[in-house]
Design a protein around this motif. Structure first.
Motif, PDB file in Angstrom:
ATOM      1  N   VAL A  12      -4.671 -12.096   4.356  1.00 56.32           N
ATOM      2  CA  VAL A  12      -3.434 -11.734   4.995  1.00 56.32           C
ATOM      3  C   VAL A  12      -2.370 -12.574   3.853  1.00 56.32           C
ATOM      4  O   VAL A  12      -2.165 -13.722   3.906  1.00 56.32           O
ATOM      5  N   LEU A  21      -1.239  -5.128   0.676  1.00 54.80           N
ATOM      6  CA  LEU A  21      -2.256  -4.031   1.368  1.00 54.80           C
ATOM      7  C   LEU A  21      -3.112  -3.299   0.415  1.00 54.80           C
ATOM      8  O   LEU A  21      -2.641  -3.042  -0.746  1.00 54.80           O
ATOM      9  N   GLN A  23      -5.342   0.793   0.409  1.00 55.76           N
ATOM     10  CA  GLN A  23      -5.898   1.790   1.075  1.00 55.76           C
ATOM     11  C   GLN A  23      -7.116   1.817   0.954  1.00 55.76           C
ATOM     12  O   GLN A  23      -7.767   2.068   0.040  1.00 55.76           O
ATOM     13  N   ARG A  24      -7.806   1.934   2.191  1.00 51.83           N
ATOM     14  CA  ARG A  24      -9.296   2.225   2.320  1.00 51.83           C
ATOM     15  C   ARG A  24      -9.921   3.149   1.871  1.00 51.83           C
ATOM     16  O   ARG A  24      -9.338   4.547   2.132  1.00 51.83           O
ATOM     17  N   TRP A  33      -4.133   2.078   5.466  1.00 56.15           N
ATOM     18  CA  TRP A  33      -3.471   1.033   4.811  1.00 56.15           C
ATOM     19  C   TRP A  33      -3.975  -0.264   5.633  1.00 56.15           C
ATOM     20  O   TRP A  33      -3.832  -0.133   6.850  1.00 56.15           O
ATOM     21  N   GLY A  34      -4.382  -1.344   4.969  1.00 56.67           N
ATOM     22  CA  GLY A  34      -4.937  -2.545   5.611  1.00 56.67           C
ATOM     23  C   GLY A  34      -4.865  -3.710   4.694  1.00 56.67           C
ATOM     24  O   GLY A  34      -4.808  -3.432   3.640  1.00 56.67           O
ATOM     25  N   PHE A  35      -5.383  -4.678   5.303  1.00 61.23           N
ATOM     26  CA  PHE A  35      -5.625  -5.901   4.292  1.00 61.23           C
ATOM     27  C   PHE A  35      -6.590  -5.920   3.598  1.00 61.23           C
ATOM     28  O   PHE A  35      -7.665  -5.393   4.229  1.00 61.23           O
ATOM     29  N   TRP A 111       2.093  -4.363  -3.217  1.00 67.21           N
ATOM     30  CA  TRP A 111       2.816  -5.036  -2.190  1.00 67.21           C
ATOM     31  C   TRP A 111       3.760  -4.332  -1.506  1.00 67.21           C
ATOM     32  O   TRP A 111       4.479  -3.363  -2.120  1.00 67.21           O
ATOM     33  N   ILE A 117       5.950  -1.940   7.231  1.00 70.07           N
ATOM     34  CA  ILE A 117       4.838  -1.641   8.207  1.00 70.07           C
ATOM     35  C   ILE A 117       5.208  -2.138   9.611  1.00 70.07           C
ATOM     36  O   ILE A 117       5.036  -1.252  10.310  1.00 70.07           O
ATOM     37  N   ARG A 122       4.372   3.423   7.111  1.00 67.74           N
ATOM     38  CA  ARG A 122       2.781   3.679   6.404  1.00 67.74           C
ATOM     39  C   ARG A 122       1.848   3.847   7.374  1.00 67.74           C
ATOM     40  O   ARG A 122       1.824   3.136   8.436  1.00 67.74           O
ATOM     41  N   CYS A 124      -1.292   2.768   8.976  1.00 64.46           N
ATOM     42  CA  CYS A 124      -2.098   1.656   8.767  1.00 64.46           C
ATOM     43  C   CYS A 124      -3.427   1.647   9.723  1.00 64.46           C
ATOM     44  O   CYS A 124      -3.072   2.197  10.860  1.00 64.46           O
ATOM     45  N   VAL A 128      -2.737  -4.036  12.029  1.00 65.33           N
ATOM     46  CA  VAL A 128      -1.951  -4.652  11.026  1.00 65.33           C
ATOM     47  C   VAL A 128      -0.682  -5.235  11.373  1.00 65.33           C
ATOM     48  O   VAL A 128      -0.225  -6.245  10.959  1.00 65.33           O
TER      49      VAL A 128
END
Length: 138
Positions: A12, A21, A23-24, A33-35, A111, A117, A122, A124, A128
Motif C-alpha cells: 500500500v 494500484l 489492474q489484475r 484494480w487493487g494493490f 497512481w 477510489i 474505479r 476495485c 481496497v
C-alpha cells in the motif's frame, strides 16, 4: 486448490493523495484494480514480500513500514467448493523511486487519486477502500 490457505502481501503506497494500484491480469479479481502484491515465499516476511512484489509488478521501489490489516479472501464455485483462499497482509510502504509500469501479473499500473477510489470511481477488489482508509489514518 491446495488444502491450506495461501499467504500473500499487498503493498500500500500512498503519495500526494494518490495510491498506487494495478489492474489484475489473473483470477481471482482479473480486470479489477487493487494493490500490487503476491505470495509470501518460505522464509520471507510479509513486509519483505510486499516490497519485492511491488517492485516485480510495477518497477516502483518502496520501504515497508508496518502492517495495516489482514484480509481473508475466500471464493467458492457454483458447487460450493473453495476455489481460492488467501490471507492478505496489507503493508504500508514508503515510496522511494520509480514510475509504475505493469509487469508480472498486472495488466496496468498507475497512481490513482484516493478520492476516486473512496468515491467508487474505479472497479476495485473488495476491501481496497477499507485498506486506504486505514492507511490514511496513520
Amino acid at each position: 486448490m491446495s488444502q491450506a490457505p495461501k499467504l500473500a502481501a499487498l503493498a500500500v503506497v500512498i503519495r500526494a493523495d494518490h495510491v498506487l494500484l494495478v489492474q489484475r491480469k489473473n483470477e481471482p479479481d482479473a480486470g479489477l484494480w487493487g494493490f500490487p502484491g503476491g505470495h509470501v515465499e518460505l522464509g520471507e516476511t510479509a513486509l519483505a514480500a510486499a516490497a519485492r512484489e511491488l517492485h516485480e509488478e510495477t518497477g516502483v521501489t518502496a520501504h515497508p513500514l508496518r502492517y495495516l490489516k489482514n484480509i481473508d479472501v475466500i471464493t467458492t464455485g457454483t458447487d460450493g467448493a473453495v476455489r481460492f483462499h488467501f490471507l492478505l497482509a496489507a503493508v504500508l510502504c514508503d515510496y522511494v523511486v520509480g514510475d509504475p509500469v505493469a509487469n508480472d501479473d498486472a495488466s496496468a499500473a498507475e497512481w490513482v487519486p484516493v478520492r476516486d477510489i473512496l468515491g467508487n470511481q474505479r472497479a476495485c477488489s473488495a476491501h481496497v477502500d477499507d485498506v486506504i482508509r486505514a492507511a490514511t489514518r496513520c
